[in-house]
Design a protein around this motif. Structure first.
Motif, mmCIF file in Angstrom:
data_model
loop_
_atom_site.group_PDB
_atom_site.id
_atom_site.type_symbol
_atom_site.label_atom_id
_atom_site.label_comp_id
_atom_site.label_asym_id
_atom_site.label_seq_id
_atom_site.Cartn_x
_atom_site.Cartn_y
_atom_site.Cartn_z
ATOM 1 N N ARG A 1 -11.620 -31.614 -29.902
ATOM 2 C CA ARG A 1 -10.502 -32.127 -29.103
ATOM 3 C C ARG A 1 -9.185 -32.045 -29.872
ATOM 4 N N LEU B 1 -6.192 -27.755 -20.617
ATOM 5 C CA LEU B 1 -7.168 -28.168 -19.601
ATOM 6 C C LEU B 1 -7.362 -27.220 -18.420
ATOM 7 N N ARG C 1 -9.227 -30.567 -14.053
ATOM 8 C CA ARG C 1 -8.601 -31.701 -14.723
ATOM 9 C C ARG C 1 -7.159 -31.362 -15.086
ATOM 10 N N VAL D 1 -2.150 -40.620 -20.701
ATOM 11 C CA VAL D 1 -2.731 -40.861 -22.028
ATOM 12 C C VAL D 1 -3.090 -39.568 -22.750
ATOM 13 N N ASP D 2 -3.164 -38.451 -22.010
ATOM 14 C CA ASP D 2 -3.439 -37.164 -22.654
ATOM 15 C C ASP D 2 -2.158 -36.497 -23.140
ATOM 16 N N GLU E 1 -14.219 -27.838 -25.885
ATOM 17 C CA GLU E 1 -15.465 -27.090 -26.042
ATOM 18 C C GLU E 1 -15.225 -25.730 -26.691
ATOM 19 N N LEU F 1 -17.586 -38.857 -23.590
ATOM 20 C CA LEU F 1 -16.710 -37.706 -23.773
ATOM 21 C C LEU F 1 -16.447 -37.069 -22.413
ATOM 22 N N GLY F 2 -15.171 -37.012 -22.048
ATOM 23 C CA GLY F 2 -14.773 -36.274 -20.850
ATOM 24 C C GLY F 2 -13.927 -35.099 -21.289
ATOM 25 N N ARG F 3 -13.500 -34.301 -20.304
ATOM 26 C CA ARG F 3 -12.673 -33.155 -20.680
ATOM 27 C C ARG F 3 -11.268 -33.599 -21.049
ATOM 28 N N ASN F 4 -10.817 -34.674 -20.432
ATOM 29 C CA ASN F 4 -9.566 -35.288 -20.872
ATOM 30 C C ASN F 4 -9.849 -36.774 -21.053
ATOM 31 N N LYS F 5 -8.841 -37.497 -21.499
ATOM 32 C CA LYS F 5 -9.111 -38.847 -21.981
ATOM 33 C C LYS F 5 -9.373 -39.872 -20.897
ATOM 34 N N ALA F 6 -8.823 -39.682 -19.723
ATOM 35 C CA ALA F 6 -8.944 -40.713 -18.701
ATOM 36 C C ALA F 6 -9.375 -40.112 -17.371
ATOM 37 N N GLY F 7 -10.277 -40.816 -16.716
ATOM 38 C CA GLY F 7 -10.583 -40.459 -15.332
ATOM 39 C C GLY F 7 -11.687 -39.453 -15.136
ATOM 40 N N ASP F 8 -12.185 -38.857 -16.204
ATOM 41 C CA ASP F 8 -13.178 -37.806 -16.013
ATOM 42 C C ASP F 8 -14.581 -38.394 -15.961
ATOM 43 N N VAL G 1 -20.130 -26.438 -14.600
ATOM 44 C CA VAL G 1 -18.694 -26.200 -14.609
ATOM 45 C C VAL G 1 -17.984 -27.126 -15.602
ATOM 46 N N ARG G 2 -18.632 -28.227 -15.946
ATOM 47 C CA ARG G 2 -17.975 -29.193 -16.831
ATOM 48 C C ARG G 2 -18.158 -28.872 -18.307
ATOM 49 N N ALA G 3 -19.301 -28.348 -18.681
ATOM 50 C CA ALA G 3 -19.556 -28.048 -20.098
ATOM 51 C C ALA G 3 -20.808 -27.191 -20.212
#
Lengths: 776, 301
Positions: free
Chosen positions: A648, A686, A705, A710-711, A767, B191-198, B268-270
């Motif tokens: 990240r 993203l 996304r 916050v990002d 990733e 762990l999400g792809r971004n910090k919030a909401g995933d 699709v996510r990882a």
């Protein structure tokens, strides 16, 4: 009117739309009420990326109670498009992307329309699809537009009939082949940019009504009321005089609401139900791939320089994944070609920029219009070359960046501008050259820089028109055709009008919504051209009104107009030291002495602006006297911290500096830069619209996304310099798109500094970085 | 493929008693769907994934939105307790902070005002945020049906993605958690792809506590989310931790065992590879963080 801001240009006055937007009073298109007669439209869309329509049966849809009409390609045989008319409103015989509209259903409710749309029977014969631009350019690739040679096209776009190439732009300057031998280092690489989407907070929405009289009205969330009027009227055989487009406030456009996309569907549907308004709105899922997406790009770059630090030669090939229709996108290809050096003075250049049809969604304008995509490759290549030559990337850019007076890639002489200072400022603000200690042992820090340029990409002659009309109390209505899409255009127009008239800013009212029936002409709100072009028109209109007022008062006072001025809303004479309020006189005029009649009358000023000096370019060499109106230049620097255990990237700081010529409203400039940095950072880390066999697999916010608060970078340091533009209002030039251009490559260069790994493909997901670290 | 612009119509009943629910389910069978916050169900209806004729709203049943805590009995969370309620309840924050952390990581604040723990668990998504903590906290699902009430251990509740042991006519009214072991500490890492909401692409819940019966003096429980059809406990890693002194090396080995136990998929996510690697990273980080706060053991920085 307690506040009285005189001479508002250069001051951070509050936005004219702030109060209405904060309180919720501002009306957006979907807020408009049409009463019980309102009908709803839904499109029937292709499930295949490429197929022939073998049979279409609308009967089952028409049988459903509440369905009023069904429209198909047979009802809309003409072509539509901005630069290349390659698109039907509804498909006739062939579909070219998943989502291509084949029919439209009009019904009493959106739910019934949807149900009916599902009942329309379409039989397809699937065809092999083209899903990559490098495949599209192969001679044996399936041909997506067999009739390409017969499409209407503007003179500066060059389709290649019999191929999937809808435009090609070439630069041949100097002697690239001869130059490689003189280079001390040459680097070459290939970069890829995926499709992304604009994701405006307000999805597309349009309401159309054909009156029985023949007048057609379209209410749409649009950056381009006048272009929509012209294009839709042309295609459907309506007089522009009978076609009216009304554009309310816009909840974000970023290019997706330029030109025409889904709005023509609403107009074609409404034709079937005269007198009834028909509303069509995109679901969020449709928004992702049924309007415009940003074009994808494969860029091959070869660049060489000398150990003295001069870039000597550049060879680039751009293969644009422009999607199923390239009516607008062909000009992105052209802009990429004529800006292909980035903001550098390179004597030997060979560029081939190809616009390629693929069976992806329609590629269209998006903030930056090709520049974020090409700078992704340019700015990393420049860093690679600097490294190969063992020169600091900031110093290398300073040595090569284009200066005023340089003859640039297309043969045009560059105007004065402040790129060097922008580079210096961002380097300074990020403590360039200072190694930072990571916050944890498993983290690495790095810094990167990127410069950029962008010219308004448009036809040579896009016009702006404005009017300024006084009210009895000397407040002023300012008519504009440019749109307020959050960028602050109305505020700038008000500042310009007040400054040029000599009245307080608080006296100005913008005549909105933009309505093509009453508002002055504006080509489109795109290309970062509004502050400059519409600003010029508003200034001219204000000056026209001012002249009229001074002439009347001069006559009234029996003085020379040259001795009079308007200051703070009063006419003053430097000769007699008399003063006269503008109130009343600006509508009723002034009485002559001894009751001998009246002079003057209602004041209305008019103004226009259109660049007249842009020339054509040679199709073989890309050379010509003046390719563009001007370039806005700037730079960004990024500091990142990468977590080696997750991949990240934390954006610690992004510094951005641009030469805006003149900041009409400094606070709005800072806000534009901040917004652009966040959108650029989001695209960097993203965003990618991904496809499986041509079908989008992440067309929703669940799996597409975007950056949240916050990002976003922890610190965004924004800055501007002001080297005036010779034909801009008070020297201003645009900066709406530019803050997004340099962000992604600056971040990539910073990641390289941190990890020693170069990433050629966007986005830089955690990733991707983690897996690359394992391979390293 | 394309979501609908609105919802297709259905009947809606706000149930007043459990008996009414049982009766409605018996009458309507598969045509009825149960709803709590609706944050998943309504989206699925809009997507056309489910087309119920009747939606039965459970969140107004007695006790469904209550949180009860007693030192001896532990915690009972009504199935319709929202994520924001859970994340902020003093007893949950004090005694089951792991659960509060997980609840607070769901989607966004407005969604957490509607999303419920019962809905989160009954959807049986492998990435449900409250599931891994429920495993390590030994949660028990209270199931109501025609035969009355019964309890099912969380480990026996899930059958696969979207599948639970609930039979037609049954529904969940509460989740019970026994008192946490003395001096326990927990962490939920997502762990999400971004910090919030995933949605979680990987999530790990770790609970640790001193236990004299363990050779190492400690017991750890580890549950992994989003890396298998259902939440995974990792007995091999837990066993290793019970037998080896806490510390960086032990935790690294346990994290390897957790990664080996995961059976993630590419989507699709990882990718599966990344997910597996992140199980290792998150497990190790979770163990380190928990060890730091249970008994301040040495050598576990």
């Amino acid at each position: 009117m307690s506040e009285q801001t005189t001479n508002p240009v250069g001051k951070s006055v509050p936005r004219v739309d702030a109060y209405d937007k904060v309180t919720g009073a501002a009306a957006f298109t979907d807020d408009l009420q049409f009463g019980p007669g309102l009908l709803f439209g839904r499109a029937v869309r292709s499930p295949y990326p490429h197929a022939l329509i073998k049979r279409l049966d609308v009967g089952p849809a028409l049988e459903l109670r509440g369905v009023k009409a069904v429209v198909t390609g047979a009802d809309t045989p003409g072509f539509i498009g901005l630069y290349l008319k390659d698109r039907h409103i509804f498909c006739t015989d062939r579909v070219r992307y998943v989502g291509d509209p084949v029919a439209g259903v009009v019904a009493a409710s959106e739910e019934i329309a949807e149900e009916a749309a599902r009942r329309v029977v379409v039989e397809y014969e699937e065809l092999p699809a083209v899903l990559d631009p490098l495949q599209a350019i192969q001679p044996d690739a399936p041909l997506l537009h067999p009739d390409l040679g017969s499409y209407d096209v503007v003179p500066f776009i060059f389709p290649q009939p019999g191929t999937n190439i809808s435009n090609v732009f070439r630069v041949r300057k100097g002697d690239v082949e001869g130059a490689w031998a003189q280079c001390d280092a040459v680097v070459a690489d290939t970069y890829r940019v995926p499709h992304i989407q604009h994701v405006p907070i307000e999805p597309h929405v349009a309401i159309a009504r054909w009156d029985l009289s023949g007048e057609v009205t379209l209410w749409s969330s649009t950056q381009s009321p006048f272009a929509q009027r012209d294009l839709i009227a042309h295609t459907l055989g309506i007089s522009q005089g009978d076609m009216r487009v009304i554009g309310n406030y816009i909840g974000g456009g970023f290019g997706s609401k330029a030109g025409v996309s889904m709005e023509a569907l609403a107009v074609a549907m409404a034709r079937q139900v005269p007198g009834r308004p028909v509303k069509v709105r995109m679901t969020r899922e449709e928004e992702f791939y049924c309007c415009f997406v940003r074009q994808g790009l494969v860029a091959r770059v070869k660049i060489g320089g000398t150990k003295e630090g001069r870039i000597l030669a550049l060879q680039v090939e751009y293969y644009w994944d422009a999607g199923a229709y390239t009516e607008y996108g062909v000009n992105i290809t052209r802009a990429a070609g004529y800006s292909s050096t980035g903001p550098y003075n390179i004597p030997n250049v060979k560029t081939d920029s190809y616009c390629l049809y693929t069976n992806h969604p329609v590629g269209g304008p998006m903030r930056g219009f090709g520049m974020p995509e090409i700078h992704w490759s340019i700015e990393q290549s420049v860093d690679q070359l600097a490294e190969a030559l063992a020169i600091d990337p900031v110093a290398f850019r300073q040595r090569n960046c284009v200066q005023g007076g340089d003859v640039i890639v297309t043969g045009m002489t560059m105007h004065p501008h402040g790129l060097s200072e922008c580079i210096e400022r961002v380097a300074q603000r990020i403590d360039w050259g200072k190694k930072e200690v990571p916050s944890a042992p498993h983290k690495r820090r790095g810094k990167g820089v990127a410069a950029c340029w962008k010219a308004p990409a448009m036809p040579p002659n896009p016009g702006s028109e404005a009017w300024v009309r006084f009210n009895e109390d000397a407040t002023v209505s300012v008519g504009v055709g440019g749109q307020e899409l959050g960028q602050g255009a109305f505020t700038v127009a008000a500042q310009v009008a007040a400054e040029a008239l000599g009245i307080p800013y608080e006296w100005v009212r913008i005549a909105n919504p933009v309505d093509t029936k009453y508002s002055p002409y504006e080509w489109q709100t795109v290309a970062s051209r509004i502050t400059w072009s519409m600003g010029n028109a508003v200034k001219a209109a204000a000056e026209d009104a001012r002249r009229q007022i001074l002439e009347i008062v001069a006559r009234y006072w029996d003085q020379d107009p040259g001795d009079l001025d308007i200051r703070g809303g009063e006419v003053v004479s430097s000769k007699s030291e008399q003063s006269l309020s503008l109130r009343n006189l600006v509508v009723y005029g002034l009485p002559l002495p001894d009751d001998q009649g009246w002079i003057g009358g209602p004041i209305i000023g008019r103004g226009k602006f259109m660049p007249t000096y842009v020339t054509g370019l040679d199709p073989e060499t890309g050379q010509g006297a003046r390719a563009v109106v001007h370039y806005t230049t700037g730079a960004q620097a990024a500091e990142v911290e990468v977590d080696l255990e997750t991949g990240r990237v934390e954006l610690l700081c992004i510094a951005a500096a641009y030469d805006v010529g003149k900041a009409i409203n400094p606070e709005q400039v800072h806000a534009q830069l901040e917004g652009g940095v966040v959108q650029g950072a989001s695209s960097a880390l993203l965003e990618a619209l991904t496809f499986q066999d041509g079908r989008p697999v992440n067309a929703s916010f669940v799996d597409y996304r975007i950056m949240t608060a916050v990002d976003a970078p922890q610190r965004i340091l924004t800055d501007f310099v002001e080297v005036p533009q010779d034909d801009g209002p008070w020297g201003a030039r645009g900066v709406g798109e530019h803050p997004m251009i340099a962000t992604a490559p600056a971040i990539a260069n910073a990641i390289y500094d941190a990890l020693g790994i170069r990433f050629n493909d966007l986005p830089l997901t955690a990733e991707k970085i983690y897996l690359a670290l394992q391979g390293a | 493929m394309l979501a609908r612009p609105g919802l297709v119509s259905f009947d809606y009943v706000r149930a007043r008693t459990p008996g009414e629910v049982v009766q409605l389910l018996a009458e309507h069978g598969a045509d009825a769907r149960l709803m709590m916050g609706g944050t998943d169900l309504l989206v699925r209806i809009r997507d056309g994934a489910v087309r119920p004729r009747l939606v039965v709203d459970l969140k107004h049943l007695p006790g469904m939105r209550d949180i009860l805590y007693q030192q001896q009995a532990g915690l009972t969370v009504g199935a319709a307790v929202t994520m924001n309620q859970l994340a902020r309840h003093p007893a949950v924050v004090a005694h089951y902070p792991l659960l509060a952390q997980a609840a607070n990581s769901v989607a966004s604040y407005p969604l957490r005002n509607r999303a419920t723990i019962g809905g989160n668990l009954c959807n049986a998504s492998p990435c449900a945020d409250t599931a891994p903590p429920s495993y390590v906290l030994a949660g028990r699902i209270v199931v109501h049906g025609s035969a009355g009430e019964q309890e099912v251990a969380i480990a026996d509740f899930f059958r696969g993605p979207g599948q639970t042991v609930l039979q037609p006519g049954q529904f969940v009214t509460a989740i019970r958690f026994p008192p946490s072991p003395a001096a326990a500490s927990g962490r939920y890492l997502k762990l999400g792809r971004n910090k919030a909401g995933d949605l979680a692409i990987v999530s790990v819940a770790v609970l640790g506590f001193p236990d004299a019966s363990a050779p190492s003096g400690y017991r750890f429980r580890i549950a992994l989310g989003a890396v298998a059809p259902v939440v995974l406990r990792v007995p091999a890693a837990e066993e290793w931790l019970a037998h080896h002194p806490p510390g960086a090396e032990t935790f690294a080995r346990a994290a390897d065992l957790a990664a080996a136990a995961a059976s993630p998929i590419d989507d699709v996510r990882a990718s599966a590879d990344y997910r597996r690697a992140m199980v290792r990273t998150l497990t190790r980080r979770g163990l380190n963080a928990v060890a730091d706060t249970i008994a301040a053991p040495t050598g576990s920085a």
